[in-house]
Motif scaffolding. Structure first.
Motif, PDB file in Angstrom:
ATOM      1  N   ALA A  32       0.832  -1.203   0.000  1.00  0.00           N
ATOM      2  CA  ALA A  32       0.000   0.000   0.000  1.00  0.00           C
ATOM      3  C   ALA A  32       0.870   1.258   0.000  1.00  0.00           C
ATOM      4  CB  ALA A  32      -0.932   0.002   1.201  1.00  0.00           C
ATOM      5  N   ILE A  33       1.947   1.238   0.778  1.00  0.00           N
ATOM      6  CA  ILE A  33       2.854   2.386   0.832  1.00  0.00           C
ATOM      7  C   ILE A  33       3.554   2.577  -0.509  1.00  0.00           C
ATOM      8  CG2 ILE A  33       4.992   3.241   1.886  1.00  0.00           C
ATOM      9  CD1 ILE A  33       3.951   1.884   4.508  1.00  0.00           C
ATOM     10  N   ALA A  34       4.011   1.500  -1.112  1.00  0.00           N
ATOM     11  CA  ALA A  34       4.680   1.586  -2.409  1.00  0.00           C
ATOM     12  C   ALA A  34       3.731   2.104  -3.487  1.00  0.00           C
ATOM     13  CB  ALA A  34       5.240   0.228  -2.805  1.00  0.00           C
ATOM     14  N   THR A  35       2.492   1.655  -3.458  1.00  0.00           N
ATOM     15  CA  THR A  35       1.497   2.115  -4.432  1.00  0.00           C
ATOM     16  C   THR A  35       1.251   3.611  -4.263  1.00  0.00           C
ATOM     17  OG1 THR A  35       0.439  -0.051  -4.488  1.00  0.00           O
ATOM     18  CG2 THR A  35      -0.883   1.817  -5.226  1.00  0.00           C
ATOM     19  N   GLU A  36       1.089   4.029  -3.020  1.00  0.00           N
ATOM     20  CA  GLU A  36       0.845   5.448  -2.745  1.00  0.00           C
ATOM     21  C   GLU A  36       2.026   6.304  -3.184  1.00  0.00           C
ATOM     22  OE1 GLU A  36      -1.341   8.598  -1.916  1.00  0.00           O
ATOM     23  OE2 GLU A  36      -2.109   6.575  -1.602  1.00  0.00           O
ATOM     24  N   ALA A  37       3.239   5.848  -2.894  1.00  0.00           N
ATOM     25  CA  ALA A  37       4.437   6.585  -3.299  1.00  0.00           C
ATOM     26  C   ALA A  37       4.549   6.661  -4.818  1.00  0.00           C
ATOM     27  CB  ALA A  37       5.680   5.943  -2.704  1.00  0.00           C
ATOM     28  N   GLY A  38       4.219   5.585  -5.499  1.00  0.00           N
ATOM     29  CA  GLY A  38       4.253   5.578  -6.961  1.00  0.00           C
ATOM     30  C   GLY A  38       3.245   6.544  -7.563  1.00  0.00           C
ATOM     31  N   GLU A  39       2.049   6.569  -6.998  1.00  0.00           N
ATOM     32  CA  GLU A  39       1.023   7.495  -7.487  1.00  0.00           C
ATOM     33  C   GLU A  39       1.438   8.944  -7.257  1.00  0.00           C
ATOM     34  OE1 GLU A  39      -2.668   6.380  -5.659  1.00  0.00           O
ATOM     35  OE2 GLU A  39      -2.730   4.460  -6.710  1.00  0.00           O
ATOM     36  N   TYR A  40       2.018   9.220  -6.095  1.00  0.00           N
ATOM     37  CA  TYR A  40       2.484  10.581  -5.804  1.00  0.00           C
ATOM     38  C   TYR A  40       3.589  10.995  -6.773  1.00  0.00           C
ATOM     39  CZ  TYR A  40       4.813  14.439  -3.485  1.00  0.00           C
ATOM     40  OH  TYR A  40       5.410  15.646  -3.224  1.00  0.00           O
ATOM     41  N   THR A  41       4.505  10.083  -7.049  1.00  0.00           N
ATOM     42  CA  THR A  41       5.588  10.381  -7.978  1.00  0.00           C
ATOM     43  C   THR A  41       5.038  10.700  -9.366  1.00  0.00           C
ATOM     44  OG1 THR A  41       7.082   8.936  -6.761  1.00  0.00           O
ATOM     45  CG2 THR A  41       7.691   9.451  -9.034  1.00  0.00           C
ATOM     46  N   LYS A  42       4.070   9.921  -9.795  1.00  0.00           N
ATOM     47  CA  LYS A  42       3.454  10.152 -11.106  1.00  0.00           C
ATOM     48  C   LYS A  42       2.767  11.519 -11.154  1.00  0.00           C
ATOM     49  CE  LYS A  42       0.050   8.252 -14.300  1.00  0.00           C
ATOM     50  NZ  LYS A  42      -1.002   7.271 -14.499  1.00  0.00           N
ATOM     51  N   PHE A  79       3.311  17.844  -1.002  1.00  0.00           N
ATOM     52  CA  PHE A  79       4.295  17.037  -0.288  1.00  0.00           C
ATOM     53  C   PHE A  79       3.887  16.833   1.164  1.00  0.00           C
ATOM     54  CE2 PHE A  79       7.959  16.857   2.552  1.00  0.00           C
ATOM     55  CZ  PHE A  79       8.503  15.652   2.153  1.00  0.00           C
ATOM     56  N   VAL A  80       3.444  17.899   1.822  1.00  0.00           N
ATOM     57  CA  VAL A  80       3.046  17.795   3.229  1.00  0.00           C
ATOM     58  C   VAL A  80       1.857  16.844   3.369  1.00  0.00           C
ATOM     59  CG1 VAL A  80       2.064  19.072   5.182  1.00  0.00           C
ATOM     60  CG2 VAL A  80       3.994  20.025   3.903  1.00  0.00           C
ATOM     61  N   ALA A  81       0.884  16.961   2.475  1.00  0.00           N
ATOM     62  CA  ALA A  81      -0.278  16.068   2.517  1.00  0.00           C
ATOM     63  C   ALA A  81       0.141  14.620   2.285  1.00  0.00           C
ATOM     64  CB  ALA A  81      -1.310  16.494   1.482  1.00  0.00           C
ATOM     65  N   GLU A  82       1.013  14.406   1.340  1.00  0.00           N
ATOM     66  CA  GLU A  82       1.471  13.043   1.032  1.00  0.00           C
ATOM     67  C   GLU A  82       2.299  12.472   2.173  1.00  0.00           C
ATOM     68  OE1 GLU A  82       1.435   9.653  -1.196  1.00  0.00           O
ATOM     69  OE2 GLU A  82       0.329  11.503  -1.544  1.00  0.00           O
ATOM     70  N   ALA A  83       3.151  13.274   2.766  1.00  0.00           N
ATOM     71  CA  ALA A  83       3.958  12.808   3.899  1.00  0.00           C
ATOM     72  C   ALA A  83       3.056  12.402   5.061  1.00  0.00           C
ATOM     73  CB  ALA A  83       4.935  13.894   4.337  1.00  0.00           C
ATOM     74  N   SER A  84       2.012  13.162   5.284  1.00  0.00           N
ATOM     75  CA  SER A  84       1.056  12.828   6.336  1.00  0.00           C
ATOM     76  C   SER A  84       0.341  11.516   6.026  1.00  0.00           C
ATOM     77  CB  SER A  84       0.040  13.959   6.489  1.00  0.00           C
ATOM     78  OG  SER A  84      -0.945  13.616   7.416  1.00  0.00           O
ATOM     79  N   LYS A  85      -0.068  11.364   4.771  1.00  0.00           N
ATOM     80  CA  LYS A  85      -0.769  10.145   4.359  1.00  0.00           C
ATOM     81  C   LYS A  85       0.138   8.918   4.500  1.00  0.00           C
ATOM     82  CE  LYS A  85      -3.368  10.479   0.684  1.00  0.00           C
ATOM     83  NZ  LYS A  85      -3.826  10.526  -0.714  1.00  0.00           N
TER      84      LYS A  85
END
Length: 109
Positions: A32-42, A79-85
């Motif tokens: 789940a973390i890897a998926t979220e990080a990939g989506e954020y990067t995209k 970035f702040v929102a994603e870091a929190s998530k």
């Protein structure tokens, strides 16, 4: 002596089963973390490309500065929102990985 061995075998099997459940939780959480990080990067990459296109089409230096300022602000907020998530996902991962061991710890007390 036989009873002790049987108890030891029972607790060993229970601990192994608990470990496997915990490992499954870890795997699911990491995915789940890897998926979220990939989506954020995209999303970040797409936003960066859009800003570059806007900068090339800017008619004045002031407009280019405005575009860059808006991008920096949006990037920071994103970035702040994603870091929190992702932090929440890590906290949930820890809870789920520990959950199978709760019963074993309770029995040990």
């Amino acid at each position: 002596m036989t009873q002790t061995y049987e108890d030891f075998a029972k607790y060993g099997k229970e601990f192994a089963d608990t470990g496997l459940k915990s490992f499954a939780s870890l795997t699911k959480g990491a995915q789940a973390i890897a998926t979220e990080a990939g989506e954020y990067t995209k999303k970040s990459f797409e936003a960066g490309n859009a800003v570059v296109e806007k900068l090339f089409s800017a008619k004045s230096f002031e407009k280019a500065i405005e575009i860059q300022t808006d991008y920096a602000k949006q990037s920071y907020e994103s970035f702040v929102a994603e870091a929190s998530k992702i932090g929440d996902l890590y906290a949930e991962l820890a809870k789920e990985a520990y959950k199978p061991f709760e019963s074993v710890v309770a029995k040990a007390k």
